[in-house]
Design a protein around this motif. Structure first.
Motif, PDB file in Angstrom:
ATOM      1  N   UNK A 308       1.226 -18.234  12.021  1.00  0.00           N
ATOM      2  CA  UNK A 308       2.316 -18.166  11.047  1.00  0.00           C
ATOM      3  C   UNK A 308       1.971 -17.285   9.847  1.00  0.00           C
ATOM      4  N   UNK A 309       0.685 -17.029   9.609  1.00  0.00           N
ATOM      5  CA  UNK A 309       0.270 -16.137   8.521  1.00  0.00           C
ATOM      6  C   UNK A 309      -0.699 -15.110   9.094  1.00  0.00           C
ATOM      7  N   UNK A 310      -0.623 -13.880   8.580  1.00  0.00           N
ATOM      8  CA  UNK A 310      -1.496 -12.816   9.074  1.00  0.00           C
ATOM      9  C   UNK A 310      -2.042 -12.007   7.910  1.00  0.00           C
ATOM     10  N   UNK A 311      -3.339 -11.748   7.941  1.00  0.00           N
ATOM     11  CA  UNK A 311      -3.995 -10.929   6.930  1.00  0.00           C
ATOM     12  C   UNK A 311      -4.570  -9.692   7.593  1.00  0.00           C
ATOM     13  N   UNK A 312      -4.444  -8.546   6.924  1.00  0.00           N
ATOM     14  CA  UNK A 312      -4.941  -7.280   7.456  1.00  0.00           C
ATOM     15  C   UNK A 312      -5.916  -6.646   6.475  1.00  0.00           C
ATOM     16  N   UNK A 313      -6.997  -6.104   7.018  1.00  0.00           N
ATOM     17  CA  UNK A 313      -7.822  -5.176   6.255  1.00  0.00           C
ATOM     18  C   UNK A 313      -7.066  -3.844   6.222  1.00  0.00           C
ATOM     19  N   UNK A 314      -7.447  -2.946   5.340  1.00  0.00           N
ATOM     20  CA  UNK A 314      -6.742  -1.673   5.241  1.00  0.00           C
ATOM     21  C   UNK A 314      -7.460  -0.553   6.005  1.00  0.00           C
ATOM     22  N   UNK A 315      -8.607  -0.136   5.492  1.00  0.00           N
ATOM     23  CA  UNK A 315      -9.283   1.036   6.043  1.00  0.00           C
ATOM     24  C   UNK A 315      -9.770   0.777   7.460  1.00  0.00           C
ATOM     25  N   UNK A 316      -9.321   1.627   8.386  1.00  0.00           N
ATOM     26  CA  UNK A 316      -9.727   1.498   9.777  1.00  0.00           C
ATOM     27  C   UNK A 316      -8.923   0.484  10.550  1.00  0.00           C
ATOM     28  N   UNK A 317      -8.027  -0.231   9.865  1.00  0.00           N
ATOM     29  CA  UNK A 317      -7.188  -1.228  10.532  1.00  0.00           C
ATOM     30  C   UNK A 317      -5.731  -0.790  10.468  1.00  0.00           C
ATOM     31  N   UNK A 318      -5.153  -0.804   9.267  1.00  0.00           N
ATOM     32  CA  UNK A 318      -3.801  -0.272   9.110  1.00  0.00           C
ATOM     33  C   UNK A 318      -3.818   1.245   8.981  1.00  0.00           C
ATOM     34  N   UNK A 319      -4.940   1.781   8.499  1.00  0.00           N
ATOM     35  CA  UNK A 319      -5.091   3.237   8.460  1.00  0.00           C
ATOM     36  C   UNK A 319      -6.007   3.667   9.594  1.00  0.00           C
ATOM     37  N   UNK A 320      -6.091   4.960   9.838  1.00  0.00           N
ATOM     38  CA  UNK A 320      -6.819   5.462  11.002  1.00  0.00           C
ATOM     39  C   UNK A 320      -8.333   5.388  10.851  1.00  0.00           C
ATOM     40  N   UNK A 321      -8.805   5.210   9.621  1.00  0.00           N
ATOM     41  CA  UNK A 321     -10.240   5.095   9.419  1.00  0.00           C
ATOM     42  C   UNK A 321     -10.990   6.398   9.577  1.00  0.00           C
ATOM     43  N   UNK A 322     -10.277   7.512   9.493  1.00  0.00           N
ATOM     44  CA  UNK A 322     -10.908   8.832   9.598  1.00  0.00           C
ATOM     45  C   UNK A 322     -10.474   9.683   8.406  1.00  0.00           C
ATOM     46  N   UNK A 323     -10.900   9.317   7.222  1.00  0.00           N
ATOM     47  CA  UNK A 323     -10.431  10.020   6.022  1.00  0.00           C
ATOM     48  C   UNK A 323     -11.023  11.422   5.889  1.00  0.00           C
ATOM     49  N   UNK A 324     -10.292  12.253   5.169  1.00  0.00           N
ATOM     50  CA  UNK A 324     -10.757  13.605   4.834  1.00  0.00           C
ATOM     51  C   UNK A 324     -10.478  13.829   3.348  1.00  0.00           C
ATOM     52  N   UNK A 325     -11.244  14.716   2.741  1.00  0.00           N
ATOM     53  CA  UNK A 325     -11.034  15.029   1.334  1.00  0.00           C
ATOM     54  C   UNK A 325      -9.720  15.795   1.184  1.00  0.00           C
ATOM     55  N   UNK A 326      -8.814  15.256   0.378  1.00  0.00           N
ATOM     56  CA  UNK A 326      -7.519  15.898   0.171  1.00  0.00           C
ATOM     57  C   UNK A 326      -7.539  16.780  -1.068  1.00  0.00           C
ATOM     58  N   UNK A 458      -2.310  -8.206   2.672  1.00  0.00           N
ATOM     59  CA  UNK A 458      -3.251  -7.092   2.790  1.00  0.00           C
ATOM     60  C   UNK A 458      -4.437  -7.395   1.884  1.00  0.00           C
ATOM     61  N   UNK A 459      -5.626  -7.500   2.455  1.00  0.00           N
ATOM     62  CA  UNK A 459      -6.842  -7.750   1.677  1.00  0.00           C
ATOM     63  C   UNK A 459      -7.779  -6.569   1.865  1.00  0.00           C
ATOM     64  N   UNK A 460      -8.157  -5.940   0.775  1.00  0.00           N
ATOM     65  CA  UNK A 460      -8.965  -4.730   0.873  1.00  0.00           C
ATOM     66  C   UNK A 460      -9.849  -4.588  -0.354  1.00  0.00           C
ATOM     67  N   UNK A 461     -10.938  -3.909  -0.174  1.00  0.00           N
ATOM     68  CA  UNK A 461     -11.807  -3.597  -1.297  1.00  0.00           C
ATOM     69  C   UNK A 461     -11.357  -2.354  -2.032  1.00  0.00           C
ATOM     70  N   UNK A 462     -10.323  -1.689  -1.528  1.00  0.00           N
ATOM     71  CA  UNK A 462      -9.842  -0.455  -2.138  1.00  0.00           C
ATOM     72  C   UNK A 462      -9.043  -0.755  -3.405  1.00  0.00           C
ATOM     73  N   UNK A 463      -8.703   0.312  -4.114  1.00  0.00           N
ATOM     74  CA  UNK A 463      -8.009   0.167  -5.403  1.00  0.00           C
ATOM     75  C   UNK A 463      -6.563  -0.252  -5.185  1.00  0.00           C
ATOM     76  N   UNK A 464      -5.959  -0.792  -6.249  1.00  0.00           N
ATOM     77  CA  UNK A 464      -4.619  -1.368  -6.167  1.00  0.00           C
ATOM     78  C   UNK A 464      -3.562  -0.344  -5.772  1.00  0.00           C
TER      79      UNK A 464
END
Length: 622
Positions: A308-326, A458-464
């Motif tokens: 009934x409840x679901x928590x997601x990490x962000x990096x590599x889970x909801x995102x592709x986890x293959x970042x590049x410098x923008x 969404x639970x993540x160590x990334x910024x708000x």
């Protein structure tokens, strides 16, 4: 799995004994030999009753209420009233039903066994002195060994490609349907299959530490786990037993004929309840394996069906986890110097954002500043001292603000993350990395919401700012949904433990999410191309790089439970109907025993529908 094989052989022998006893009993009955028939029945039924009683006691001692008591009473009753052929039919039905359960279980787990059968056994190692190729057991391969992989061979260990190119079939591990082409330096996964061109690679992990070995370990745990819906069937054990004995006793009392008691219990034997549930769940686990989700233990399916409840990490889970410098936003330093300082410090970090920054500097052909010492501060960033004495901090804004004071945070779009860089007591600049949201992420959240999940977090160590933008893009916004940014691993655990309603599902990439995956009622790790399948704290592992499989396996779980319940109730309804017919004297014991065998087969056929649950998702992804 020697114990399973021994149990299977014993059950098969017991079934053969019961069948031979029935054949002999029918022949003796037809020849008019009641004494010999009684002797055969006493011996055969005695063995079956003792074996069944031993299993029943073991179940009771382990805290599981079983339904074997009805079968024992029914066989005992047929002996008491001298309905020997009916008793032998019950014995065949009981032992044959359990043998069919074992067969169906082996059939249902075939997809799980596929990974075990594909495990690499040998590797072709290139001798560094002579250059000769020597075949060695895969367990002897060491990190740094150069290996030759021939056409159509399975890659023995994880490694990097040394040859200019290679074409790899990764379908058995990642679910990618088409061969993937790689260039020199690319990371390769064990268990995948080489195409038509021989290549060389260098081992980066031993066989025991490689991706395929961890998946094999998960499969072994899955095959050996106890089917959970036995617990669901046990919920019906006491009331079904009570109703059956009540009907049988009432029929005996009203008719005054003890044979009526035996006739009712003959059709009350609970084989459908004992067989249907575990077969359905093994089928569900098999279907999950076919869509690249390895379920580590059977109870996960039942819990997943009620999430009934679901928590997601962000990096590599909801995102592709293959970042590049923008982009790089300069501060006290130029864009170029900011990137150089960040890369110098990030050499000493294992964070997913470290390598993209280092790669950006190397692609530009620049030399990194020399670092005298460095320390990674968990969940915050890296603190480094350059050889010229300058102090560098790279990481979260709060980590940098400790030395530079309040910093202005740039506006970020979905999938973007800011890495802050400090030089001594000044903000050198901000490096913005882009980690795109996964293509199926928003659809996955929507499907899970339709399936009954009422709260997303969404639970993540990334910024708000980054967390909010990603949450908005995937549909985690409004209502009871919430976003928790810049959280520590312990903070994630506390958030997930406090979530209501339960059960709670946590989805992470398995790298730094072990504590929170364990804290949830169900933890699913996305293995993708990493070594994250080794996360022992996850309940299940998605071996393909597709977050959509989370919604798929939830649907498989819900349908598996539905099939199990349908099969259980089908057996209950038919059995009670036959009991009522027998209670009025219209169903002889022998005919009732034969009809109960048909009920068993109907329940098994119903439960085996769970084997085909994966087909819908295969068609959708085709």
């Amino acid at each position: 799995m020697p114990e399973v094989s021994a149990a299977y052989r014993f059950q098969r022998a017991l079934t053969i004994l019961a069948v031979l006893g029935l054949v002999a009993g029918v022949a003796l009955w037809a020849l008019g030999q009641p004494t010999a028939l009684a002797a055969v029945a006493v011996v055969v039924l005695g063995v079956v009753i003792v074996a069944t009683a031993v299993d029943m006691v073991r179940d009771l001692m382990s805290g599981h209420w079983g339904l074997d008591i009805l079968a024992l009473v029914a066989m005992g009753a047929t002996l008491a009233v001298e309905e020997y052929v009916a008793g032998l039919i019950i014995a065949v039905m009981l032992t044959g039903g359990e043998a069919l359960e074992a067969w169906a279980g082996r059939r249902a787990s075939r997809a799980l066994d596929t990974l075990l059968n594909r495990a690499p056994v040998f590797a072709q190692r290139i001798d560094p002195g002579t250059g000769h190729v020597v075949q060695v057991p895969v367990a002897e391969v060491e990190v740094g060994d150069e290996l030759l992989v021939r056409s159509s061979e399975i890659l023995p260990v994880d490694g990097v490609l040394l040859s200019p190119r290679a074409s790899i079939d990764e379908s058995s591990v990642t679910g990618e349907p088409l061969p993937v082409s790689y260039a020199a330096g690319a990371a390769l996964l064990s268990g995948t299959t080489n195409g038509t061109e021989t290549f060389t690679m260098r081992a980066t992990r031993t066989a025991q530490e490689s991706q395929y070995a961890t998946i094999v370990q998960l499969v072994e745990e899955a095959v050996g786990s106890r089917a959970p819906m036995i617990r669901l069937a046990d919920r019906y054990a006491v009331p079904f037993t009570a109703v059956s004995l009540a009907i049988a006793g009432l029929a005996w009392w009203l008719s005054g004929d003890p044979v009526r008691f035996a006739e009712v219990l003959v059709v009350a034997t609970p084989c459908p309840l004992l067989i249907a549930a575990p077969i359905a769940f093994l089928g569900g686990m098999s279907s999950a394996a076919r869509i690249n989700v390895i379920i580590k233990e059977g109870g996960t399916l039942e819990t997943l069906s009620r999430v009934r409840s679901a928590a997601f990490d962000k990096t590599g889970t909801l995102t592709q986890g293959k970042p590049v410098v923008a982009t790089v936003h300069p501060g006290a330093c130029s864009e170029e110097e900011t990137l150089l300082l960040a890369a110098a410090a990030e050499q000493h970090s294992v964070h997913v954002f470290a390598q993209p920054i280092i790669d950006a500097v190397r692609r530009a052909g620049q030399e990194l500043p020399h670092v005298a010492s460095a320390e990674e501060v968990a969940t915050n960033g890296v603190r480094a001292t350059l050889t010229d004495g300058r102090q560098v901090r790279v990481g979260k804004p709060a980590f940098v603000e400790e030395v530079v004071g309040r910093v202005e945070r740039p506006t970020l779009t979905a999938g973007e993350t800011a890495v802050y860089v400090a030089l001594d007591d000044q903000l050198a600049g901000v490096v913005v990395l882009s980690d795109p949201v996964r293509p199926h992420a928003a659809q996955t959240v929507a499907r899970m919401r339709t399936a009954g999940v009422t709260q997303f977090v969404l639970v993540t160590g990334d910024v708000t700012s980054t967390a909010d933008s990603v949450a908005g893009e995937v549909g985690i916004a409004g209502g009871s949904d919430s976003v928790h940014a810049e959280t520590t691993p312990q903070g994630k655990v506390e958030i997930v433990r406090a979530l209501r309603p339960r059960p709670v599902l946590m989805v992470g990439d398995g790298i730094n999410d072990a504590p929170v995956l364990a804290a949830a009622d169900v933890g699913i790790a996305l293995a993708g191309r990493g070594a994250t399948a080794a996360s022992e704290s996850a309940s299940a592992v998605v071996t393909s790089d597709d977050v959509g499989r989370v919604a798929d396996v939830m649907e498989v779980s819900r349908r598996t439970v539905s099939i199990a319940l349908q099969s259980i109730w089908l057996g209950i309804v038919i059995s009670i109907g036959l009991m009522l017919v027998a209670a009025f004297g219209h169903l002889p014991a022998v005919a009732g025993a034969l009809l109960q065998e048909v009920v068993d087969l109907v329940a098994i056929a119903s439960a085996l529908r769970a084997l085909a649950l994966h087909r819908r998702f295969s068609r959708e992804r085709a």
